[in-house]
Design an enzyme around this catalytic site. Sequence first.
Site, PDB file in Angstrom:
ATOM      1  N   ASP A  60       0.834  -1.200   0.000  1.00  0.00           N
ATOM      2  CA  ASP A  60       0.000   0.000   0.000  1.00  0.00           C
ATOM      3  C   ASP A  60       0.868   1.248   0.000  1.00  0.00           C
ATOM      4  OD1 ASP A  60      -2.388   1.777   0.805  1.00  0.00           O
ATOM      5  OD2 ASP A  60      -3.269  -0.233   0.809  1.00  0.00           O
ATOM      6  N   ASP A  69      -3.002   2.434  17.737  1.00  0.00           N
ATOM      7  CA  ASP A  69      -3.678   1.143  17.576  1.00  0.00           C
ATOM      8  C   ASP A  69      -2.809   0.101  16.881  1.00  0.00           C
ATOM      9  OD1 ASP A  69      -5.828   2.355  18.767  1.00  0.00           O
ATOM     10  OD2 ASP A  69      -6.905   2.728  16.890  1.00  0.00           O
ATOM     11  N   HIS A  98      -3.702   5.964   3.214  1.00  0.00           N
ATOM     12  CA  HIS A  98      -4.394   4.739   2.811  1.00  0.00           C
ATOM     13  C   HIS A  98      -3.861   3.490   3.501  1.00  0.00           C
ATOM     14  CE1 HIS A  98      -6.057   1.725  -0.023  1.00  0.00           C
ATOM     15  NE2 HIS A  98      -6.974   2.647  -0.267  1.00  0.00           N
ATOM     16  N   THR A 118      -1.460  -1.455  33.148  1.00  0.00           N
ATOM     17  CA  THR A 118      -1.544  -2.857  32.776  1.00  0.00           C
ATOM     18  C   THR A 118      -0.718  -3.669  33.745  1.00  0.00           C
ATOM     19  OG1 THR A 118      -1.777  -2.264  30.454  1.00  0.00           O
ATOM     20  CG2 THR A 118      -1.142  -4.533  30.928  1.00  0.00           C
ATOM     21  N   ASN A 211     -13.787   0.215  -7.421  1.00  0.00           N
ATOM     22  CA  ASN A 211     -15.016   0.946  -7.157  1.00  0.00           C
ATOM     23  C   ASN A 211     -15.592   1.590  -8.411  1.00  0.00           C
ATOM     24  OD1 ASN A 211     -14.472   0.493  -4.321  1.00  0.00           O
ATOM     25  ND2 ASN A 211     -12.961   2.138  -4.497  1.00  0.00           N
ATOM     26  N   ALA A 223      -6.851  -7.896  -9.340  1.00  0.00           N
ATOM     27  CA  ALA A 223      -7.960  -8.718  -8.846  1.00  0.00           C
ATOM     28  C   ALA A 223      -8.473  -9.707  -9.882  1.00  0.00           C
ATOM     29  CB  ALA A 223      -9.104  -7.819  -8.383  1.00  0.00           C
ATOM     30  N   VAL A 228      -6.243 -15.355  -7.064  1.00  0.00           N
ATOM     31  CA  VAL A 228      -6.344 -14.244  -6.125  1.00  0.00           C
ATOM     32  C   VAL A 228      -7.770 -14.185  -5.581  1.00  0.00           C
ATOM     33  CG1 VAL A 228      -6.297 -11.722  -5.918  1.00  0.00           C
ATOM     34  CG2 VAL A 228      -4.494 -12.916  -7.184  1.00  0.00           C
ATOM     35  N   SER A 276     -11.229  -0.999  -0.861  1.00  0.00           N
ATOM     36  CA  SER A 276      -9.962  -0.944  -0.129  1.00  0.00           C
ATOM     37  C   SER A 276     -10.156  -1.337   1.320  1.00  0.00           C
ATOM     38  CB  SER A 276      -9.379   0.468  -0.175  1.00  0.00           C
ATOM     39  OG  SER A 276      -8.676   0.703  -1.366  1.00  0.00           O
TER      40      SER A 276
END
Length: 447
Positions: A60, A69, A98, A118, A211, A223, A228, A276
């Site tokens: 990407d 995160d 992205h 923690t 899209n 794709a 795949v 995506s």
Amino acid sequence: MASAVTAIALATGGLATSLVAAPEARADSWRDKQYWLAESGITKAWEVSKGANVKVAVIDSGVDAKHPDLKGAVVGGSDASGAGSADGQKSIGSKPEHGTLVATMLAGRGHQPPKSTTSPGATPAPGPDGIVGVAPEAQILSVSTWLGSQNPGGKTDQEQIPAAVRWAVDNGARVINISLGSTSPEWPQSWDAAFLYAEQKDVVIVAAAGNRVGGNVQVGAPATIPGVLTVAGLNREGAASIDSSSQGISIGVAAPAENLIGGMPGDGYAEWAGTSGATPIVSGVAALIRSKWPEMTASQVINRIVTTAKDAGAPGKDPIYGYGVLNAEAALKADVPETKVNPLGTVADWIRIHRRGEAAATAPAAEPSDSPTSAPPTLPVATVPVAEAPSQLDSAVPAVVVIGFGLLFVGIIGGAAFQLRRATRNPGNVPEEPETGVLDKVDSNGT
């Protein structure tokens, strides 16, 4: 063929304008918006696996490993563009956010709220705040590429994609996420070897269908490459997304693609849409399966995902939903017969059948030789009889025959003349002609 892939772009299309940054996140404001975790059966699938010990490569725009995160999630990376950082963690390209959006949806760990503590030695668990990915214990390999605008690193899309795939395979990826697409179903021949390499190394590749709103009415490469796992998009109601999904016979499964939530480079979040975002949901499920059954082949992983999908649209496989809507719980819990065949085909077979014909059609003509030669004869060489001199016996026989017939003829003529003279001298002795039934005998005396 190399010019066939004319516009490779990250598969958010025009929907990237829906990104809305938010500098802070709380469980009740962002985590609850991840509707796909429950509706796609992911929370139930976590009862079986959370993706531990599985590396997933994200090819990407680069993944920001410093996002709250993604702490501990990114374990390696590389740059295929020549314009990013060596570890693949610099956000680059026309949509630099992205890659981080994709990575957080795939393997986000969430984070603990401020001032929380923690217990030492406690098993890490997804934090209550922020984004939790489909495979929150999977590991991310970030492979950065520059797509969607001119690359200052100088490498083309056609160079970056195969290089990225090969690096991912060589560095232990068991799943590769490719949330990008193109306007052409064809791919350059330079991609063949890399995708074949991944297939031979038993790696699952998951790619976005593209899209419609981004101009991709039909599914584009990569794709369309056989083998795949291609992901179509669903709207919030679970039906095919009009804006967020292309269609094509290569689609394997459909997953949520609208009203998605992901992490932004830095510590922000955003709402976004497109295949995506549907793709990392499916890649995450593939990681859950590979973690639960490490010996399971890529073909079996893909087969498990598509055969447990909920049928939608026309009965059976169709070009809008593929085999159906993703059901993560069934993919992890259902009894699925083993198979050695990838239901989506193999690139090895495609290359053997199609590239051979192209090679024959484009092969250069042979250089003419100095002295043209004819093909070797297929019939035996003809032979001509040789005349032989006649023997003495062969020459004598015809002469004897001719002389004999000549003497016989002379004798016959001589005999006839002799009889004629006798008849003239003695007419009374002329024998009576036999009666013919036509003339009466004439009396020479007139009576």
